[in-house]
Design an enzyme around this catalytic site. Structure first.
Site, PDB file in Angstrom:
ATOM      1  N   ASP A 173     -14.051  -5.588  -2.697  1.00  0.00           N
ATOM      2  CA  ASP A 173     -14.077  -5.474  -0.959  1.00  0.00           C
ATOM      3  C   ASP A 173     -15.556  -5.825  -0.682  1.00  0.00           C
ATOM      4  O   ASP A 173     -16.557  -5.496  -0.994  1.00  0.00           O
ATOM      5  CB  ASP A 173     -13.822  -3.876  -0.538  1.00  0.00           C
ATOM      6  CG  ASP A 173     -12.631  -3.418  -1.038  1.00  0.00           C
ATOM      7  OD1 ASP A 173     -11.673  -4.275  -1.250  1.00  0.00           O
ATOM      8  OD2 ASP A 173     -12.280  -2.330  -1.167  1.00  0.00           O
ATOM      9  N   ASP A 182       0.743  -1.098   0.029  1.00  0.00           N
ATOM     10  CA  ASP A 182      -0.050  -0.022  -0.193  1.00  0.00           C
ATOM     11  C   ASP A 182       0.978   1.201  -0.055  1.00  0.00           C
ATOM     12  O   ASP A 182       1.664   1.273   0.767  1.00  0.00           O
ATOM     13  CB  ASP A 182      -0.936  -0.037   1.247  1.00  0.00           C
ATOM     14  CG  ASP A 182      -2.020  -1.009   1.348  1.00  0.00           C
ATOM     15  OD1 ASP A 182      -2.108  -1.713   0.099  1.00  0.00           O
ATOM     16  OD2 ASP A 182      -2.530  -1.204   2.396  1.00  0.00           O
TER      17      ASP A 182
END
Lengths: 211, 252
Positions: free
Chosen positions: B130, B11
Site C-alpha cells: 500500500d 473484499d
C-alpha cells in the site's frame, strides 16, 4: 484400484488438481496419495509439482517414490504438470540438480532483460495466460489451435529430441510447453487453472488410451 | 504472447463482498461465491479475495468461501488479509487458494515472505504494497489499511520483497483507491521498471480506459479492480474488448 492417482510428495497444494480431475471425471475414483502401492496399482497417474525442482526431487526421494514414478511414467497413462514436467528431464540449471532422466534434455531459466515487440519488459516468472501452439495428439482433441493456458514458471524444458515436443508458447521466442512419448504426456502450464481449455485437456487425459 | 491480466478483487467481510471508499463507508456487493462464478463466466483471468474481517471470530468464513469457489472456478485464486505466519499460508493453500497475498505481516516480519516462498514456492507468494505519495516521484509504504506509515520507500521495499522471494507485487495507491480517477501511473511505472517480477496495478479504477492506461502508460502486467465490476457498470468482457481495441494483448 483407483482410476487416477495424483502423486503427493509434499510440495504444494494438490487440491486444485484433484478438483479439476473430479470435475471432468465425476464417476472416476481419484486420489491424492504418497502411497507407492496405490500409485503402482492406479490406472492413470498425474504427477504435479510446485516450487523449486531441487526441493521437489528431494521430497520425492525422501518418500521413496522415485522408482514408483519412473515405473508409472513408462507403463501407464501419465500426465506431468509444471515441475512434474521438468523433473522428467535429465538435468535442471535451477540448483544444478539432476532430474529423473525419463526424457533427454535440460531445464533452463528464461533470460532476464527480455522485451516484447513494443519494447515492453517481459517479467520472470512467466506468469499468466499465454497461447499454446500444439501438434496433433489425442490430448489436444477439441482444443483450439493457439488456445490460452495459465502458466507460472521461471524455468522451461529444452528437449534434446525435437520429436518430443507437442506444443510451444512464445516468451518472446518459442519454448516447448508440452511433450509426449508413448504413454506419457507432460505440460508446463496448469491445466487445472486454465478454465475450459485446461479442463478439456484433463478430460482428454482421462479418456486417453495410448497404444 | 502473454496476455495482460484483468483481476476482479473481492473484499470480503462476514461472508459478504463489500466495497468502500478508502477503506470506509462499506457497501454490500453480494455473495462471494456467486460473484466469483459471474466473473469467471465473464472471462476474468484470476480472482483476488481480500479478507477484511475485523473480528477474529469470523476468520473461518474465508476458508469456506475459498473452498466453495475452488470447487467451481478453475482459474487462479489469490487470497489475502490476516496472513501472519507460514501456517496461515498453508491453511489458505489447502483451502484452495493458488496464491497468498501478504501485506502488513511482510513489514512486521519480512522473514515470513522468505520462509513462505522457500516452503511453497515464489509462484504462490504475492506481496501487497500500500503506497502513499510523499513527494514528487516518491512513495512510502503504509500498513493497516493505509493508516500506519512505515518510513520505507516503496521502490526499495518492492526490490527487497523480490529478493526475499515474492513472485508478484500487488501495488495499491492509497491516494487513488476508491477515487475512480485512475491508477497512480507514475507509481506503477516506477515500480514495474524497477522489478523483474510481475506487478499488479490497483487502486483508483473508475472506467475502462483507466485499465488500459495501467498497462500502456503504467507498464503493469495485470490490472485489478473492484467496484466497476461489482455494481454492474462494466463486465470483465467489456474491459477486455476495450483493451484489445487499443492493441493490448488479452485473453478473449
Amino acid at each position: 484400484m483407483v482410476d487416477v492417482a495424483i502423486v503427493d510428495y509434499g510440495m504444494g497444494n494438490l487440491r486444485s488438481v484433484h478438483q479439476a480431475v473430479h470435475k471432468v471425471a465425476p464417476d472416476a475414483s481419484v486420489c491424492v496419495t504418497d502411497d507407492a502401492k496405490i500409485i503402482a496399482a492406479a490406472k492413470r497417474v498425474v504427477f504435479p509439482g510446485q516450487g523449486a525442482m531441487r526441493d521437489c526431487m528431494r521430497e520425492l526421494e525422501a518418500r521413496g517414490l522415485r522408482q514408483t514414478v519412473l515405473d508409472a511414467a513408462r507403463t501407464k497413462p501419465f500426465l506431468g504438470i509444471c515441475i512434474g514436467l521438468q523433473m522428467l528431464f535429465e538435468h535442471s540449471s535451477e540448483g544444478d540438480v539432476p532430474g529423473l532422466g525419463v526424457l533427454p534434455g535440460e531445464v533452463v531459466r528464461f533470460a532476464s532483460g527480455l522485451t516484447d515487440e513494443q519494447g515492453g519488459k517481459l517479467k520472470v516468472p512467466h506468469m499468466g495466460w499465454n497461447r499454446v501452439h500444439h501438434a496433433d495428439h489425442a490430448l489436444w482433441n477439441g482444443i483450439e489451435q493457439d488456445a490460452r493456458f495459465y502458466f507460472v514458471h521461471s524455468y522451461h524444458v529444452q528437449p534434446s529430441d525435437a520429436a518430443l515436443a507437442q506444443a510451444t508458447s512464445d516468451y518472446p521466442t518459442p519454448f516447448v510447453c508440452a511433450v509426449a512419448k508413448d504413454n506419457l504426456f507432460a505440460v508446463q502450464f496448469h491445466p487445472e487453472k486454465s478454465a475450459a481449455a485446461g479442463l478439456k485437456l484433463l478430460q482428454n487425459f482421462i479418456n486417453w488410451n495410448p497404444a | 504472447m502473454l496476455a495482460k491480466r484483468i483481476i476482479p478483487c473481492l473484499d470480503v467481510t462476514a461472508g459478504r463482498v463489500v466495497k468502500g471508499v478508502s477503506f470506509v463507508e462499506l457497501r454490500d456487493a453480494g455473495d462471494p461465491v456467486e460473484i466469483a462464478k459471474r466473473y469467471d463466466d465473464q472471462g476474468a483471468d484470476e480472482l483476488t479475495f481480500l479478507d477484511i474481517t475485523a473480528s477474529s471470530d469470523d476468520r473461518g468464513i474465508i476458508f469456506r468461501i475459498i473452498e466453495q469457489v475452488a470447487e467451481q472456478v478453475f482459474i487462479p485464486l489469490t487470497v489475502g488479509g490476516g496472513v501472519r505466519e507460514v501456517q496461515d499460508v498453508r491453511n489458505l493453500l489447502n483451502a484452495g487458494a493458488d496464491k497468498v497475498s501478504i501485506n502488513t505481516s511482510a513489514v512486521v516480519n519480512p522473514q515470513l515472505v522468505a520462509d513462505a516462498a522457500s516452503r511453497y514456492g515464489s509462484q504462490c507468494i504475492v506481496v501487497a504494497i500500500d503506497a502513499k505519495q510523499t513527494a514528487p516521484n516518491k512513495w512510502e509504504v503504509f500498513t493497516h489499511g493505509g493508516r500506519k506509515a512505515t518510513g520505507f520507500d516503496v521502490i526499495q521495499w518492492a526490490k527487497k520483497m523480490q529478493k526475499l522471494g515474492a513472485g508478484e507485487i500487488l501495488l495499491t495507491s492509497m491516494d487513488q483507491d476508491g477515487q475512480k480517477r485512475g491508477f497512480d501511473l507514475a507509481l506503477t511505472r516506477a515500480v514495474t521498471d524497477a522489478l523483474e517480477i510481475p506487478v499488479i496495478a490497483s487502486g483508483g479504477v473508475g472506467n475502462l480506459q483507466h485499465l488500459a492506461d495501467g498497462v500502456k502508460l503504467g507498464g503493469a502486467d495485470a490490472v485489478l479492480a473492484a467496484s466497476i465490476f461489482h455494481f454492474g457498470e462494466y463486465t470483465v468482457q467489456q474491459a477486455k474488448l476495450h483493451m484489445a481495441a487499443q492493441g493490448i494483448e488479452v485473453r478473449l
